[in-house]
Enzyme design. Structure first.
Site, PDB file in Angstrom:
ATOM      1  CG  HIS A  77      53.853 -56.422  18.304  1.00 49.97           C
ATOM      2  ND1 HIS A  77      53.375 -57.597  18.916  1.00 49.97           N
ATOM      3  CD2 HIS A  77      53.499 -56.586  17.141  1.00 49.97           C
ATOM      4  CE1 HIS A  77      52.679 -58.215  18.156  1.00 49.97           C
ATOM      5  NE2 HIS A  77      52.714 -57.839  16.972  1.00 49.97           N
TER       6      HIS A  77
ATOM      7  CB  SER B 270      52.005 -63.098  18.172  1.00 51.78           C
ATOM      8  OG  SER B 270      52.013 -61.712  18.539  1.00 51.78           O
TER       9      SER B 270
ATOM     10  CE  LYS C  23      47.200 -63.031  10.612  1.00 52.20           C
ATOM     11  NZ  LYS C  23      48.496 -62.188  11.262  1.00 52.20           N
TER      12      LYS C  23
ATOM     13  NE  ARG D 174      57.653 -60.831  11.995  1.00 54.10           N
ATOM     14  CZ  ARG D 174      56.400 -61.265  12.482  1.00 54.10           C
ATOM     15  NH1 ARG D 174      56.227 -61.566  13.629  1.00 54.10           N
ATOM     16  NH2 ARG D 174      55.396 -61.064  11.467  1.00 54.10           N
TER      17      ARG D 174
END
Ligand code: ADP
Length: 168
Positions: free
Chosen positions: A21, A137, A45, A99
């Site tokens: 990030h 994460s 989430k 990514r």
């Protein structure tokens, strides 16, 4: 007349903020005058960290951030529709990180949907430097849960927060 500000919104869950990030934030600051790091409340989430903790960690990381004085980074929570939030902030671009191929389909769909909702907003995809590209994460949380070392992926401060979270 002063030149119009370029404002970007970088939305995410940041649960917690990683070097990936931070790399994207750094790259984004080359494109805008003001970057709003928009932290999604994202109850869907089921984040590990509260919205307050996630914001506090980001702000802390940004304190030691190399930044030229004419660039502003603001960290804010948001729980509304992203395009509405971006419009309220006067942003012209949404920043997202890519990514791998696995991110592409979801990001592509979201960018297309956001464009339908607001044609004036452009989504810009940035790619982190090679050493940070694989960081996610979710994996970092899994490593912390299993008592592994997360410091290759997050700062010492965030690693300590993770350790405390998973302490017996
Ligand atoms: P979200 O729930 O919106 O996916 P995340 O915090 O997981 O929130 O990610 C926010 C944004 O940062 C996403 O665009 C994601 O692809 C990007 N991102 C996260 N980690 C990396 C990384 N290592 N490299 C590049 N982009 C990343």
């Amino acid at each position: 007349m002063s030149k119009p500000l370029h404002i970007g919104v970088y939305p995410g869950t940041f649960d917690p903020i990683t070097f990936g990030h931070l790399d994207i934030i750094q790259r984004a600051t080359r494109l805008v005058d003001r970057l709003i790091v928009a932290v999604a409340t994202n109850v869907g989430k089921d984040p590990l960290f509260s919205i307050e903790d996630r914001i506090e960690m980001i702000k802390r990381e940004l304190q030691s951030f190399p930044l030229s004085s004419d660039i502003e980074i603001i960290v804010k929570p948001f729980d509304s529709l992203l395009v509405n939030f971006a419009k309220e902030e006067g942003a012209q671009i949404i920043i997202r990180g890519l990514r791998a191929v696995s991110d592409f389909e979801y990001e592509f769909q979201m960018a297309g949907t956001n464009r339908k909702l607001c044609a004036d907003l452009e989504t810009v995809f940035l790619v982190a430097s090679e050493s940070y590209q694989l960081i996610a994460s979710n994996l970092v949380k899994e490593i912390a849960r299993l008592k592994g070392d997360t410091t290759p992926f997050v700062s010492g401060y965030v690693a300590e927060k993770l350790n405390r979270r998973f302490a017996p």
